[in-house]
Design a protein around this motif. Structure first.
Motif, PDB file in Angstrom:
ATOM      1  N   SER A 240       0.833  -1.207   0.000  1.00  0.00           N
ATOM      2  CA  SER A 240       0.000   0.000   0.000  1.00  0.00           C
ATOM      3  C   SER A 240       0.869   1.260   0.000  1.00  0.00           C
ATOM      4  O   SER A 240       0.541   2.255  -0.657  1.00  0.00           O
ATOM      5  N   ALA A 241       1.978   1.200   0.731  1.00  0.00           N
ATOM      6  CA  ALA A 241       2.863   2.369   0.826  1.00  0.00           C
ATOM      7  C   ALA A 241       3.495   2.704  -0.523  1.00  0.00           C
ATOM      8  O   ALA A 241       3.775   3.873  -0.802  1.00  0.00           O
ATOM      9  N   LEU A 242       3.719   1.698  -1.372  1.00  0.00           N
ATOM     10  CA  LEU A 242       4.292   1.965  -2.693  1.00  0.00           C
ATOM     11  C   LEU A 242       3.384   2.875  -3.517  1.00  0.00           C
ATOM     12  O   LEU A 242       3.857   3.691  -4.305  1.00  0.00           O
ATOM     13  N   THR A 243       2.088   2.743  -3.329  1.00  0.00           N
ATOM     14  CA  THR A 243       1.132   3.585  -4.046  1.00  0.00           C
ATOM     15  C   THR A 243       0.980   4.947  -3.378  1.00  0.00           C
ATOM     16  O   THR A 243       0.935   5.987  -4.046  1.00  0.00           O
ATOM     17  N   LEU A 244       0.927   4.938  -2.035  1.00  0.00           N
ATOM     18  CA  LEU A 244       0.687   6.180  -1.290  1.00  0.00           C
ATOM     19  C   LEU A 244       1.939   7.036  -1.165  1.00  0.00           C
ATOM     20  O   LEU A 244       1.840   8.257  -1.057  1.00  0.00           O
ATOM     21  N   CYS A 245       3.096   6.407  -1.150  1.00  0.00           N
ATOM     22  CA  CYS A 245       4.370   7.130  -0.970  1.00  0.00           C
ATOM     23  C   CYS A 245       5.367   6.705  -2.051  1.00  0.00           C
ATOM     24  O   CYS A 245       6.386   6.055  -1.750  1.00  0.00           O
ATOM     25  N   PRO A 246       5.116   7.016  -3.311  1.00  0.00           N
ATOM     26  CA  PRO A 246       6.007   6.548  -4.387  1.00  0.00           C
ATOM     27  C   PRO A 246       7.431   7.069  -4.281  1.00  0.00           C
ATOM     28  O   PRO A 246       8.356   6.456  -4.815  1.00  0.00           O
ATOM     29  N   SER A 247       7.630   8.178  -3.574  1.00  0.00           N
ATOM     30  CA  SER A 247       8.981   8.732  -3.444  1.00  0.00           C
ATOM     31  C   SER A 247       9.915   7.812  -2.661  1.00  0.00           C
ATOM     32  O   SER A 247      11.136   7.919  -2.776  1.00  0.00           O
ATOM     33  N   GLY A 248       9.331   6.913  -1.859  1.00  0.00           N
ATOM     34  CA  GLY A 248      10.161   6.018  -1.052  1.00  0.00           C
ATOM     35  C   GLY A 248      10.304   4.626  -1.628  1.00  0.00           C
ATOM     36  O   GLY A 248      10.698   3.702  -0.907  1.00  0.00           O
ATOM     37  N   THR A 249      10.018   4.457  -2.922  1.00  0.00           N
ATOM     38  CA  THR A 249      10.076   3.128  -3.550  1.00  0.00           C
ATOM     39  C   THR A 249      11.444   2.475  -3.375  1.00  0.00           C
ATOM     40  O   THR A 249      11.545   1.285  -3.057  1.00  0.00           O
ATOM     41  N   ALA A 250      12.501   3.243  -3.581  1.00  0.00           N
ATOM     42  CA  ALA A 250      13.854   2.678  -3.474  1.00  0.00           C
ATOM     43  C   ALA A 250      14.134   2.163  -2.069  1.00  0.00           C
ATOM     44  O   ALA A 250      14.818   1.142  -1.899  1.00  0.00           O
ATOM     45  N   LEU A 251      13.616   2.849  -1.046  1.00  0.00           N
ATOM     46  CA  LEU A 251      13.850   2.421   0.334  1.00  0.00           C
ATOM     47  C   LEU A 251      13.023   1.193   0.695  1.00  0.00           C
ATOM     48  O   LEU A 251      13.435   0.377   1.525  1.00  0.00           O
ATOM     49  N   MET A 252      11.838   1.057   0.088  1.00  0.00           N
ATOM     50  CA  MET A 252      10.932  -0.028   0.459  1.00  0.00           C
ATOM     51  C   MET A 252      11.124  -1.298  -0.360  1.00  0.00           C
ATOM     52  O   MET A 252      10.637  -2.363   0.018  1.00  0.00           O
ATOM     53  N   ALA A 253      11.832  -1.217  -1.499  1.00  0.00           N
ATOM     54  CA  ALA A 253      11.905  -2.349  -2.426  1.00  0.00           C
ATOM     55  C   ALA A 253      12.519  -3.598  -1.794  1.00  0.00           C
ATOM     56  O   ALA A 253      11.939  -4.691  -1.855  1.00  0.00           O
TER      57      ALA A 253
END
Length: 385
Positions: A240-253
């Protein structure tokens, strides 16, 4: 006894002459004082402009001794002492001002603020806090709250910092919601360390409400859910965070890939990260895709082809090093030495760099250890900046 009017007539001119002489004497004295005071004041100002602070202090001390009731000279002298690092002398000057009964309320508030700055610069955080709290309801209230915020951050009193940030959020035109979310996350981390799971979860929920687009609260919530044994729930939180916070994709991947492997969601996550990599190719998403590709296929060569695809899109020494690591070279006996040299060259490129001060670190920080700025670390590695 008869009253003699002639004495009155003679006394009136005499009284007039004496009054005139007294006024001339006072006026002359006043002029002499006015000449001496500006002379000392302007002499000190001249030294200050020429960056001769020692001589400027001597001149201002002379001016203050000549006219101890002048508050402006006291403020100038106190500020000079603070700039020179003589905090004890600055404190004495401003405390002397506050002790005066004839000081106006505006100057009293100004002296209180200056005293708080003296304590802050001296590192006396407890006394600085007490001095800053006295500025509530004064024209220096906003400045005092910002100083209090920095004070609580230095002492890592996150609960008090959150309260001040909330007040600033209500009073100031700018938004302190992202900063408040960080304070709530710090409090949640303290609760996690004490295994107070429910309290930590409640604090993270507050942080998400305060800053819905912030990456940190959602990542911290997923980590907490994983620690509590709710791996599938943690995976869903990051998806869900990937959609809501796309700026943090690199940190969450990469955390997402790790969760996917443990909750049997590898294929779905692989497809999701593939799409994200196509739209925004970056090293951390690439590593997550390679990790899932290796887990889903026995063909290691196929997984490593992702590095070659990345090199087609952008020149990357990091991706080249990873690709060469699994290749057979013509002179294979030199492969370990070549690989070691590449890894040595790649190490600085994998760091994160603060956008405010340039401080580099091998891990991502929410607050820079160098300049203490929040959210100053981009999620990209140095090679991608």
């Amino acid at each position: 006894m008869d009253f003699d009017l002639s004495w009155v007539l003679l006394g009136l001119p005499l009284a007039f002459v004496l009054g005139w002489l007294a006024s001339r004497f006072d006026l002359r004295q006043f002029r002499l004082e006015n000449r001496s005071h500006p002379k000392a004041y302007f002499k000190g100002l001249n030294f200050l402009l020429n960056e001769q602070q020692d001589l400027a202090i001597d001149a201002f001390i002379e001016a203050v001794q000549n006219d101890p009731d002048t508050s402006e000279l006291h403020f100038a002298l106190g500020n000079l002492f603070r700039r020179r690092g003589e905090y004890d002398r600055a404190v004495r000057v401003h405390e002397h001002l506050l002790s005066r009964a004839d000081l106006s309320q505006a100057d009293r508030d100004r002296a209180q603020h200056a005293l708080a700055l003296d304590f802050l610069k001296a590192g006396l955080l407890d006394r600085a806090e007490a001095a800053l709290l006295k500025l509530e309801g004064t024209p220096f209230e906003a400045q005092a709250r910002l100083s209090l915020l920095a004070n609580y951050e230095r002492s890592r009193d996150w609960a008090q910092a959150a309260q001040v940030a909330h007040k600033l959020n209500l009073a100031q035109p700018g938004s302190f919601s992202p900063r408040l979310a960080h304070y709530l996350c710090e409090q949640a981390a303290q609760c996690v360390a004490q295994k107070q799971w429910q309290e930590a979860e409640a604090l993270l929920a507050q942080a998400i409400d305060q800053a819905p687009e912030a990456v940190r609260p959602r990542m911290a919530l997923a980590q907490l859910q994983d620690q509590m044994g709710h791996t599938s729930q943690a995976w869903q939180t990051l998806v869900s965070a990937l959609t809501l916070c796309p700026s943090g994709t690199a940190l969450m991947a990469q955390p997402l890939a790790s969760l996917a492997l443990r909750c049997d969601q590898a294929q779905k996550t692989y497809e999701l990260l593939q799409n994200l990599y196509t739209s925004h190719p970056c090293l951390d998403v690439l590593e997550a895709v390679v990790t899932l590709s290796k887990a889903l296929s026995d063909d290691a060569t196929s997984a490593r082809q992702w590095y070659a695809r990345h090199l087609e899109k952008t020149p990357s020494l990091v991706a080249a090093s990873q690709w060469i690591a699994g290749e057979k070279l013509e002179h294979e006996q030199f492969h370990p030495q070549v690989q070691r040299a590449l890894e040595h060259a790649v190490t600085p490129l994998l760091r994160f760099r603060c956008a405010a001060c340039g401080f580099e670190a091998t891990q991502h920080f929410w607050q820079c250890p160098g300049c203490q700025t929040w959210d100053s670390y981009p999620p990209e590695r140095v090679e991608e900046l």
